[in-house]
Design an enzyme around this catalytic site. Structure first.
Site, PDB file in Angstrom:
ATOM      1  N   HIS A  26      48.087  56.411  23.944  1.00 18.07           N
ATOM      2  CA  HIS A  26      48.644  57.686  23.500  1.00 18.07           C
ATOM      3  C   HIS A  26      49.575  57.504  22.301  1.00 18.07           C
ATOM      4  CE1 HIS A  26      51.043  61.525  24.289  1.00 18.07           C
ATOM      5  NE2 HIS A  26      49.798  61.928  24.144  1.00 18.07           N
ATOM      6  N   LYS A  55      50.991  56.950  18.452  1.00 15.25           N
ATOM      7  CA  LYS A  55      50.666  57.395  17.098  1.00 15.25           C
ATOM      8  C   LYS A  55      51.484  56.521  16.151  1.00 15.25           C
ATOM      9  CE  LYS A  55      49.982  61.190  19.766  1.00 15.25           C
ATOM     10  NZ  LYS A  55      50.389  61.291  21.168  1.00 15.25           N
ATOM     11  N   ASP A  62      51.722  47.646   4.981  1.00 17.09           N
ATOM     12  CA  ASP A  62      52.234  46.387   4.402  1.00 17.09           C
ATOM     13  C   ASP A  62      53.374  45.769   5.202  1.00 17.09           C
ATOM     14  OD1 ASP A  62      50.377  46.473   2.394  1.00 17.09           O
ATOM     15  OD2 ASP A  62      51.733  47.308   0.882  1.00 17.09           O
ATOM     16  N   HIS A 113      54.578  70.494  20.717  1.00 12.31           N
ATOM     17  CA  HIS A 113      54.027  69.163  20.987  1.00 12.31           C
ATOM     18  C   HIS A 113      55.052  68.060  20.740  1.00 12.31           C
ATOM     19  CE1 HIS A 113      50.937  65.843  20.615  1.00 12.31           C
ATOM     20  NE2 HIS A 113      50.490  66.512  21.654  1.00 12.31           N
ATOM     21  N   LYS A 120      58.226  65.459  21.179  1.00 14.21           N
ATOM     22  CA  LYS A 120      58.778  64.598  22.234  1.00 14.21           C
ATOM     23  C   LYS A 120      60.037  63.934  21.683  1.00 14.21           C
ATOM     24  CE  LYS A 120      53.962  64.058  22.439  1.00 14.21           C
ATOM     25  NZ  LYS A 120      53.622  65.164  23.235  1.00 14.21           N
ATOM     26  N   ASP A 148      74.701  62.665  24.125  1.00 11.68           N
ATOM     27  CA  ASP A 148      76.100  62.460  23.728  1.00 11.68           C
ATOM     28  C   ASP A 148      76.307  62.387  22.213  1.00 11.68           C
ATOM     29  OD1 ASP A 148      76.884  62.503  26.348  1.00 11.68           O
ATOM     30  OD2 ASP A 148      77.039  60.322  26.551  1.00 11.68           O
TER      31      ASP A 148
END
Length: 475
Positions: A200, A202, A207, A393, A395, A400
């Site tokens: 899952h 991405k 380089d 979508h 996440k 704090d």
């Protein structure tokens, strides 16, 4: 049933019965009990820089600068000590982190980085669609391969189930090295067949000096972003009309430069080797690190092969040690009992706990599974908001005002137990303030869910929640 971002599981509906049989045979894993020792005196935290480990004096100076903008002198030390004990990966200084909002800005930055590549490009993605966006990336990667830049691609088998073989053949014919992660077809498996374990992540690395990660897949559903309803936003998830056509996608990514890129490179190479990819050509995968900025970052990767999810344990510890705020924005929310308890306990001890969750989703099962927990969270004092007008979508999380995380990890059983996930933890108030601006903007576009209102919901919603909860382990 597998839950997969922007409807890709709907591409595999014909396989549902067979998959359920497989799941019944493989058994269930469980999440570990994580109990942070909050009373223990934090040990000294050492940082790494472009030239390796920093001196204790230099580490202290950087941490003091970070603390100066935070909520208190002890908060950051406690977070760092807990994280260090759990994760083990180095905390690196001298990085530059750029926050990227939505698809258009992210794709522009990624393609610009690809265009500068001189040695190698590594791309790991859950979804790579054969649409306008996917073809644009394919063209860019092929062009660099033809210039002598070696390109390696890892794509998840379930996430790309709707992408035709011809799309990947075009890449391999050009010399790009391609791995299909855990193929659905057992005859194509290069190792033991592990259908339920999905990649899952991405991740794009150029380089060994620039890395991109977050929640954004390579797909045309992100074409317009969440700030407009332009004609580029098809909202299509499987090449057919769907009930979310025309609704923009809201997501977050980051671009990183500096010593921490080497840590993400290690994770990519480990995945390539674990999937038994062909031996890589000799390239400069670990160039000499160069100081790029002043951000302090830790790379955290999780996989089902670990004894427990490092990202899950880190998040639990951050919430457990929170003293003022816990702000989470997440696309798919189906928490396990321990995460629920951590959120409720934080709210009860006076921490301002706010969750921004979807108001509309591409997976009604995960949507209603999460809503099943609203009542107990609201009663504990957790504030819940549902984002309006977009398919959420994102996440991300912050604690704090000094601890921030962005990555691919959802707050559900699948991410914590079954998926290969990737997050960056960024420390300090400066970056957290940037993330807070995005959180505040999403909050302004959200509808707060109150306990009184929620308790008046209809029987149809309650039934959906009950039904969805039975599947939450597999969603």
């Amino acid at each position: 049933m597998l839950h997969q971002p922007h409807g890709s599981w709907r591409r595999a509906q014909g396989l549902t019965a067979g998959l359920l049989l497989v799941f019944g045979l493989v058994g269930c894993k469980s999440l570990p009990r994580v109990v942070p020792d909050l009373d223990r005196r934090p040990p000294p935290v050492r940082l790494e820089g472009s030239q390796g480990p920093l001196s204790a004096e230099r580490s202290r100076a950087i941490l003091e600068r970070l603390r100066a903008g935070g909520q208190g002198s002890d908060v950051l030390s406690r977070h760092l000590a807990l994280e260090e004990a759990i994760v083990g990966s180095p905390l690196t200084a001298g990085n530059k982190v750029d926050l990227l909002e939505d698809g258009p800005a992210t794709y522009k930055a990624m393609l610009a980085a690809i265009d500068t590549a001189k040695d190698h490009i590594h791309l790991e993605t859950y979804i790579l669609d054969d649409d306008e966006v996917g073809q644009k990336f394919a063209d860019a990667l092929i062009a660099k391969q033809q210039q002598g830049v070696q390109v390696h691609l890892i794509h998840d088998s379930v996430g790309t189930i709707g992408t035709p073989d011809e799309f990947f053949k075009r890449l391999t014919d050009a010399g790009i090295k391609v791995i299909e992660f855990n193929p659905i077809n057992p005859a194509l498996a290069r190792k033991e067949w592990e259908l339920n374990e999905r990649d899952h992540r991405k991740l794009l690395i150029v380089d060994g000096r620039i890395a991109f990660l977050g929640g954004i897949n390579i797909s045309g559903v992100y074409s317009s972003g969440s700030l407009s309803m332009g004609s580029g936003s098809s909202g299509k998830t499987d090449g057919k009309k769907s009930d979310i056509d025309g609704i923009p996608w809201r997501d977050t990514h980051v671009q990183l430069q500096g010593p921490v890129v080497a840590e993400f490179q290690k994770l990519f190479l480990e995945t390539w080797a674990a999937q038994k990819g062909e031996a890589m050509a000799a390239r400069n995968y670990y160039p000499t690190p160069v100081r790029a900025g002043s951000d302090v970052v830790r790379a955290i990767g999780s996989s089902p092969k670990d004894s427990y999810s490092l990202i899950y344990a880190t998040l639990l510890s951050a919430i457990a040690s929170a003293e003022s705020t816990v702000y989470l924005t997440n696309a798919y929310f189906a928490p396990d009992p321990q995460l629920l308890t951590a959120l409720e306990d934080a709210a009860r001890r006076g921490v301002d706990v706010k969750l921004i969750l979807p108001g509309k989703t591409d997976s009604w099962l995960i949507f209603h599974a999460g809503r099943n927990y609203y009542t107990q969270l609201l009663k504990a004092g957790v504030k819940i908001y549902e984002r309006q007008g977009v398919i959420l979508h994102t996440k991300t999380g912050s604690v704090d005002g000094v601890w921030s995380t962005i990555g691919s990890t959802n707050l559900d059983w699948r991410s914590f137990l079954h998926n290969y996930e990737l997050n960056a933890v960024v420390l300090g108030a400066e970056f957290n303030a940037q993330l807070q601006k995005l959180f505040d903007a999403d909050l302004a576009a959200s509808k707060q869910v109150t306990l009184a209102e929620w308790q008046r919901r209809g029987l149809n919603l309650r039934f959906k929640e009950f039904f969805a909860r039975m599947w939450e382990y597999w969603l």
